[in-house]
Design a protein around this motif. Structure first.
Motif, PDB file in Angstrom:
ATOM      1  N   GLU A  44       0.891  -1.237   0.100  1.00 55.70           N
ATOM      2  CA  GLU A  44       0.050  -0.053   0.068  1.00 55.70           C
ATOM      3  C   GLU A  44       1.018   1.008   0.210  1.00 55.70           C
ATOM      4  OE1 GLU A  44      -2.658   1.967   0.094  1.00 55.70           O
ATOM      5  OE2 GLU A  44      -4.187   0.563  -0.607  1.00 55.70           O
ATOM      6  N   TRP A  45       0.268   2.497  -0.067  1.00 58.34           N
ATOM      7  CA  TRP A  45       1.096   3.630  -0.227  1.00 58.34           C
ATOM      8  C   TRP A  45       0.539   4.273   1.161  1.00 58.34           C
ATOM      9  CZ3 TRP A  45       0.182   6.756  -5.507  1.00 58.34           C
ATOM     10  CH2 TRP A  45       0.557   5.970  -6.522  1.00 58.34           C
ATOM     11  N   PHE A  46       1.665   5.302   1.445  1.00 59.40           N
ATOM     12  CA  PHE A  46       1.515   6.282   2.561  1.00 59.40           C
ATOM     13  C   PHE A  46       0.367   7.259   1.711  1.00 59.40           C
ATOM     14  CE2 PHE A  46       5.589   4.544   3.684  1.00 59.40           C
ATOM     15  CZ  PHE A  46       5.243   4.200   4.977  1.00 59.40           C
ATOM     16  N   GLY A  47      -0.440   8.026   2.662  1.00 56.28           N
ATOM     17  CA  GLY A  47      -1.569   8.765   2.015  1.00 56.28           C
ATOM     18  C   GLY A  47      -1.152  10.262   2.139  1.00 56.28           C
ATOM     19  N   TYR A  48      -0.285  10.612   3.185  1.00 53.93           N
ATOM     20  CA  TYR A  48      -0.182  12.064   3.329  1.00 53.93           C
ATOM     21  C   TYR A  48       1.130  12.675   3.398  1.00 53.93           C
ATOM     22  CZ  TYR A  48      -5.067  11.106   4.417  1.00 53.93           C
ATOM     23  OH  TYR A  48      -6.467  10.643   4.530  1.00 53.93           O
ATOM     24  N   LEU A  49       1.503  13.471   2.633  1.00 56.08           N
ATOM     25  CA  LEU A  49       3.233  13.859   2.708  1.00 56.08           C
ATOM     26  C   LEU A  49       2.702  15.684   2.958  1.00 56.08           C
ATOM     27  CD1 LEU A  49       4.351  12.578  -0.497  1.00 56.08           C
ATOM     28  CD2 LEU A  49       4.271  11.492   1.670  1.00 56.08           C
ATOM     29  N   ASN A  50       3.793  16.134   3.670  1.00 49.60           N
ATOM     30  CA  ASN A  50       3.752  17.637   3.720  1.00 49.60           C
ATOM     31  C   ASN A  50       4.131  18.193   2.229  1.00 49.60           C
ATOM     32  OD1 ASN A  50       6.686  17.415   3.885  1.00 49.60           O
ATOM     33  ND2 ASN A  50       6.975  17.707   5.810  1.00 49.60           N
ATOM     34  N   ARG A  51       4.160  19.476   2.134  1.00 49.48           N
ATOM     35  CA  ARG A  51       4.647  20.190   1.073  1.00 49.48           C
ATOM     36  C   ARG A  51       6.040  19.537   0.392  1.00 49.48           C
ATOM     37  NH1 ARG A  51       4.794  26.280  -1.320  1.00 49.48           N
ATOM     38  NH2 ARG A  51       5.663  25.560  -3.418  1.00 49.48           N
ATOM     39  N   ARG A  52       6.943  19.412   1.257  1.00 49.16           N
ATOM     40  CA  ARG A  52       8.408  19.004   0.568  1.00 49.16           C
ATOM     41  C   ARG A  52       8.496  17.666   0.413  1.00 49.16           C
ATOM     42  NH1 ARG A  52       9.634  23.069   4.466  1.00 49.16           N
ATOM     43  NH2 ARG A  52      11.596  24.216   3.816  1.00 49.16           N
ATOM     44  N   GLY A  53       7.468  16.747   0.655  1.00 51.50           N
ATOM     45  CA  GLY A  53       7.275  15.405   0.182  1.00 51.50           C
ATOM     46  C   GLY A  53       7.552  14.419   1.439  1.00 51.50           C
ATOM     47  N   GLU A  54       7.480  14.923   2.786  1.00 56.71           N
ATOM     48  CA  GLU A  54       7.944  13.836   3.641  1.00 56.71           C
ATOM     49  C   GLU A  54       6.552  13.326   4.226  1.00 56.71           C
ATOM     50  OE1 GLU A  54      11.724  16.784   5.623  1.00 56.71           O
ATOM     51  OE2 GLU A  54       9.441  17.186   5.981  1.00 56.71           O
ATOM     52  N   VAL A  55       6.436  11.955   4.592  1.00 55.98           N
ATOM     53  CA  VAL A  55       5.526  11.305   5.114  1.00 55.98           C
ATOM     54  C   VAL A  55       4.961  11.989   6.635  1.00 55.98           C
ATOM     55  CG1 VAL A  55       4.649   9.191   6.170  1.00 55.98           C
ATOM     56  CG2 VAL A  55       6.061   9.063   4.231  1.00 55.98           C
ATOM     57  N   THR A  56       3.734  12.446   6.612  1.00 54.65           N
ATOM     58  CA  THR A  56       3.528  13.153   7.807  1.00 54.65           C
ATOM     59  C   THR A  56       2.400  12.264   8.795  1.00 54.65           C
ATOM     60  OG1 THR A  56       1.544  14.139   6.763  1.00 54.65           O
ATOM     61  CG2 THR A  56       3.420  15.453   7.071  1.00 54.65           C
ATOM     62  N   HIS A  57       1.929  11.366   8.078  1.00 56.14           N
ATOM     63  CA  HIS A  57       0.774  10.431   8.764  1.00 56.14           C
ATOM     64  C   HIS A  57       1.375   9.021   8.178  1.00 56.14           C
ATOM     65  CE1 HIS A  57      -1.076  14.229   8.690  1.00 56.14           C
ATOM     66  NE2 HIS A  57      -2.003  13.854   9.278  1.00 56.14           N
ATOM     67  N   ARG A  58       1.636   8.084   9.074  1.00 58.09           N
ATOM     68  CA  ARG A  58       2.308   6.898   8.611  1.00 58.09           C
ATOM     69  C   ARG A  58       1.199   5.631   8.365  1.00 58.09           C
ATOM     70  NH1 ARG A  58       7.182   7.692   8.222  1.00 58.09           N
ATOM     71  NH2 ARG A  58       7.380   5.640   7.432  1.00 58.09           N
ATOM     72  N   PHE A  59      -0.174   5.981   8.852  1.00 55.39           N
ATOM     73  CA  PHE A  59      -1.205   4.860   8.706  1.00 55.39           C
ATOM     74  C   PHE A  59      -1.302   4.523   7.115  1.00 55.39           C
ATOM     75  CE2 PHE A  59      -3.665   8.864   9.563  1.00 55.39           C
ATOM     76  CZ  PHE A  59      -4.445   8.692   8.335  1.00 55.39           C
ATOM     77  N   LYS A  60      -1.661   3.283   6.805  1.00 53.20           N
ATOM     78  CA  LYS A  60      -2.315   3.076   5.410  1.00 53.20           C
ATOM     79  C   LYS A  60      -3.722   3.088   5.102  1.00 53.20           C
ATOM     80  CE  LYS A  60       2.169   1.820   4.205  1.00 53.20           C
ATOM     81  NZ  LYS A  60       2.547   0.691   4.280  1.00 53.20           N
ATOM     82  N   GLY A  61      -4.478   2.757   6.121  1.00 49.99           N
ATOM     83  CA  GLY A  61      -5.877   3.173   5.995  1.00 49.99           C
ATOM     84  C   GLY A  61      -6.343   3.892   7.305  1.00 49.99           C
ATOM     85  N   GLY A  62      -7.476   4.690   6.780  1.00 47.56           N
ATOM     86  CA  GLY A  62      -7.964   5.680   7.775  1.00 47.56           C
ATOM     87  C   GLY A  62      -9.284   6.010   7.287  1.00 47.56           C
ATOM     88  N   PRO A  63      -9.973   6.914   8.014  1.00 53.40           N
ATOM     89  CA  PRO A  63     -11.659   7.544   7.600  1.00 53.40           C
ATOM     90  C   PRO A  63     -11.724   7.710   6.431  1.00 53.40           C
ATOM     91  CG  PRO A  63     -10.822   8.121   9.791  1.00 53.40           C
ATOM     92  CD  PRO A  63      -9.378   7.721   9.297  1.00 53.40           C
ATOM     93  N   TRP A  64     -10.670   8.161   5.713  1.00 49.26           N
ATOM     94  CA  TRP A  64     -10.674   8.535   4.254  1.00 49.26           C
ATOM     95  C   TRP A  64     -10.095   7.709   3.255  1.00 49.26           C
ATOM     96  CZ3 TRP A  64      -9.657  11.924   8.172  1.00 49.26           C
ATOM     97  CH2 TRP A  64     -10.699  12.673   8.909  1.00 49.26           C
ATOM     98  N   LYS A  65      -9.167   6.621   3.854  1.00 45.48           N
ATOM     99  CA  LYS A  65      -8.232   5.911   2.854  1.00 45.48           C
ATOM    100  C   LYS A  65      -8.322   4.346   3.006  1.00 45.48           C
ATOM    101  CE  LYS A  65      -3.483   5.771   1.455  1.00 45.48           C
ATOM    102  NZ  LYS A  65      -3.174   4.342   1.721  1.00 45.48           N
ATOM    103  N   GLY A  66      -8.880   3.876   1.999  1.00 45.22           N
ATOM    104  CA  GLY A  66      -9.024   2.295   2.037  1.00 45.22           C
ATOM    105  C   GLY A  66      -8.453   1.601   0.893  1.00 45.22           C
ATOM    106  N   CYS A  67      -8.977   0.417   0.781  1.00 45.20           N
ATOM    107  CA  CYS A  67      -8.621  -0.343  -0.461  1.00 45.20           C
ATOM    108  C   CYS A  67      -9.397   0.122  -1.593  1.00 45.20           C
ATOM    109  CB  CYS A  67      -9.019  -1.949   0.017  1.00 45.20           C
ATOM    110  SG  CYS A  67      -8.677  -3.112  -1.406  1.00 45.20           S
ATOM    111  N   PHE A  68      -8.749   1.131  -2.143  1.00 48.12           N
ATOM    112  CA  PHE A  68      -9.800   1.707  -3.267  1.00 48.12           C
ATOM    113  C   PHE A  68      -8.775   2.411  -4.368  1.00 48.12           C
ATOM    114  CE2 PHE A  68     -12.624   4.858  -5.283  1.00 48.12           C
ATOM    115  CZ  PHE A  68     -13.328   4.103  -6.209  1.00 48.12           C
ATOM    116  N   HIS A  69      -8.398   3.752  -3.950  1.00 47.89           N
ATOM    117  CA  HIS A  69      -7.692   4.608  -4.977  1.00 47.89           C
ATOM    118  C   HIS A  69      -6.543   3.906  -5.586  1.00 47.89           C
ATOM    119  CE1 HIS A  69     -10.334   7.909  -3.492  1.00 47.89           C
ATOM    120  NE2 HIS A  69     -10.475   8.240  -4.600  1.00 47.89           N
TER     121      HIS A  69
END
Lengths: 397, 397
Positions: free
Chosen positions: A349-374
């Motif tokens: 799976e992919w990390f979902g959230y990076l800051n503007r510079r491209g660093e991972v800010t949230h390490r979870f793979k699934g959350g309230p808006w991210k699942g097995c889809f996109h």
């Protein structure tokens, strides 16, 4: 990584295919609730469950994803995938619908008790998508009938009377034409006619209405797509345009409408990408304001996984339709950014959230808006398109 | 900037005072809607209006702020400030309340037509705060009566029956004790007894209930304050603890409760600050998860203006109560961070949103969640406390 993108088709395919396998395995291994049915959505970097809430959008999309993989990709046409989709659908059918209005709850406990409702049509749309695609896989007529009846109800809410949705009308509310609703309906029509092509006639009028609604959002000589357009065409900030672009491109192909194809590629995909790409750090901004104000959304300058997933589909589809090399250049740009920032080769799976510079800010793979889809949808569609492109190239060589 | 913070009291005062003047001028100059009454909230960096929506929380807080400044700070005791507060209150009284349930709308158009409702008590709380403080300023009994009647209604919703709020009870909802509601009630009790000390007896029972509710949120031997506690004390992530700390410290002073003072300073203020301060880049994180998961809130690692405003109040109040030098050290730490990152000396007011590294990501001064409140309240209270500290020091010298 640089060089002629047309020479990289095999490399793209190899990476995408391996990534799709990793991603599907991630969800198969970590998300199934074998006790209650349905899927855990909130999964950490390594797949551990950190919250047991079951979100209808994501439960439904996972059913859809498994069923679509089963239907269209040979190596996923396995009894295990079909059984997982069916188990997810059963959980939905048992727990998600309200008995009073026929609306779907937005979130459930792990045991299926309702937690939240939402006064929109989207939970219902994803529920329909799940059952419709699954009925293609297992031929279950009950799922097909439930999808048809939910489609009729959604069309009634959108075009006739939305009282059941429970939205209070207040004196200051101005009618506002959003891009999301007609786009969603186009997507549903695509799904229903994939399930059964004979339904095309039945939805033709709605399709025309959707296309006319969508066109209102193309503003300023085709250079800007707006998320919301009030009837007097006041401009408001928005995104989603690139995703809308490939939906429209699919519709244009189905209808053999070359003017619509041009609008989809030039205004929705290319112009939005040009505005949304961060020249300084790379990646696609989440929100932009057409008039240069700071968007009030806190995440406006973050790099989120899903616009990148959508851009991969959009550019590869646009390139497949036209053969225009600069569209493949943009695919390569998004591909290289995604594979050096979002993709987790270790756990899948992919990390979902990076800051503007491209660093991972949230390490979870699934959350309230991210699942097995996109992610898996994008990888599956890119794999299919890349295979066709490579095959065509060999044939013409 | 470094050095002994006890030697910097005059410097702190000078800077805070100049900043309060700039900030109040910013709102006086740019936010007044002279045509319809009320205030424009959404103001860009230089004060230009970029959206005309009137948010009840922020309209009310601006009335409260003007009235409090008028009541407590001599140089703001001007007819212009009073007239501005009154004009804002008139707009609220005319437009904000529903005739059916007596609830307040959440947002209005510039002309006062309703745009949104919210199924909580907070719009009503801020409306009450505004009218209560203004009645202190101008002696208007109608405002005082309206505040009293809204207080009774809020207490009924919280402690007896919340049907009017319109929240649907769903089978999966578990009772959840949030920190926000009892903290808000303590704040209202403080406001009402400031308006009229004789009311203290009337609210004594509610105050006891609030304090017992708040104490439930102190977990893990006083090292962690949690935003939500379910009845079986499951721990959930949260913030707001430092703000709650100074509310409690005020309550402790009023009740001369030294155990409560210790809890407020050690658990709410110091322990939360220790957990929330970013040792790498400075500044206070917006959200943290007690178990080290990535919080799902997209803004978790951003630095927002208001926790810094609250921390300034909290540390100065704690230092004033105890004379403990390390509390003033922490005040200085937050002060130096704020004055090198948030403060805009050119146009007045603070920027609201920084990324983790401390760069401004959103340039507006007012928005849907930021108005004339946290910054001037903090500066006003710090100015008052610094003046007292300096005076005491001179007296004891």
């Amino acid at each position: 990584m640089a060089g002629d993108p047309e020479g990289r088709l095999e490399e793209f395919l190899t990476k995408v295919r391996a990534d799709l396998d990793r991603t599907v395995n991630f969800w198969l291994q970590h998300s199934h609730d074998n006790e209650n049915g349905g899927f855990f959505i909130c999964l950490g970097e390594d797949g551990h469950v950190y919250d047991e809430t079951k979100y209808t959008w994501l439960e439904s999309r996972q059913v859809w994803m498994y069923a679509r993989l089963y239907n269209e990709v040979e190596r996923f046409r396995t009894p295990a995938i079909l059984a997982a989709a069916e188990k997810g659908a059963e959980f939905l059918v048992q727990h998600v619908k309200r008995v009073d209005t026929g609306k779907c709850y937005l979130a459930l406990t792990r045991h299926g008790l309702p937690l939240k409702t939402q006064r929109t049509i989207f939970s219902e749309c994803f529920y329909l998508m799940a059952l419709s695609e699954l009925s293609r896989a297992n031929g279950n007529v009950a799922y097909r009938d439930e999808a048809l009846s939910m489609m009729a109800r959604i069309l009634y809410w959108v075009r006739e009377d939305d009282t059941d949705l429970g939205r209070e009308k207040l004196a200051g509310n101005s009618p506002c034409s959003t891009l999301a609703v007609p786009m969603m309906l186009l997507c549903l029509i695509g799904q229903m006619t994939t399930m059964d092509p004979i339904l095309a006639g039945q939805y033709a009028d709605t399709e025309r209405w959707c296309l006319s609604e969508v066109t209102k959002h193309v503003q300023r000589n085709g250079s800007v797509i707006l998320e919301n357009v009030t009837p007097d065409a006041k401009e408001l900030p928005g995104c989603h345009a690139i995703e809308a672009g490939w939906f429209l491109l699919q519709t244009a192909k189905r209808k053999q409408d070359s003017a619509l194809q041009t609008t989809a590629i030039d205004s929705f995909i290319q112009a939005s990408f040009k505005r949304g790409w961060d020249e300084q750090y790379g990646g696609i901004f989440y929100f932009l304001d057409v008039d240069g104000e700071s968007p009030v959304q806190l995440e406006w300058d973050m790099k989120l996984w899903w616009p990148h997933c959508e851009a991969l589909i959009a550019f590869l589809m646009a390139y497949s339709s036209t053969g225009d090399a600069k569209l493949l250049d943009n695919f390569a740009k998004v591909f290289d950014y995604s594979y050096s920032h979002f993709v987790d080769e270790k756990h899948g799976e992919w990390f979902g959230y990076l800051n503007r510079r491209g660093e991972v800010t949230h390490r979870f793979k699934g959350g309230p808006w991210k699942g097995c889809f996109h992610v898996p949808r994008s990888l599956m569609m890119c794999e299919q398109m890349l295979q066709r492109l490579i095959k065509e190239k060999k044939t013409s060589a």
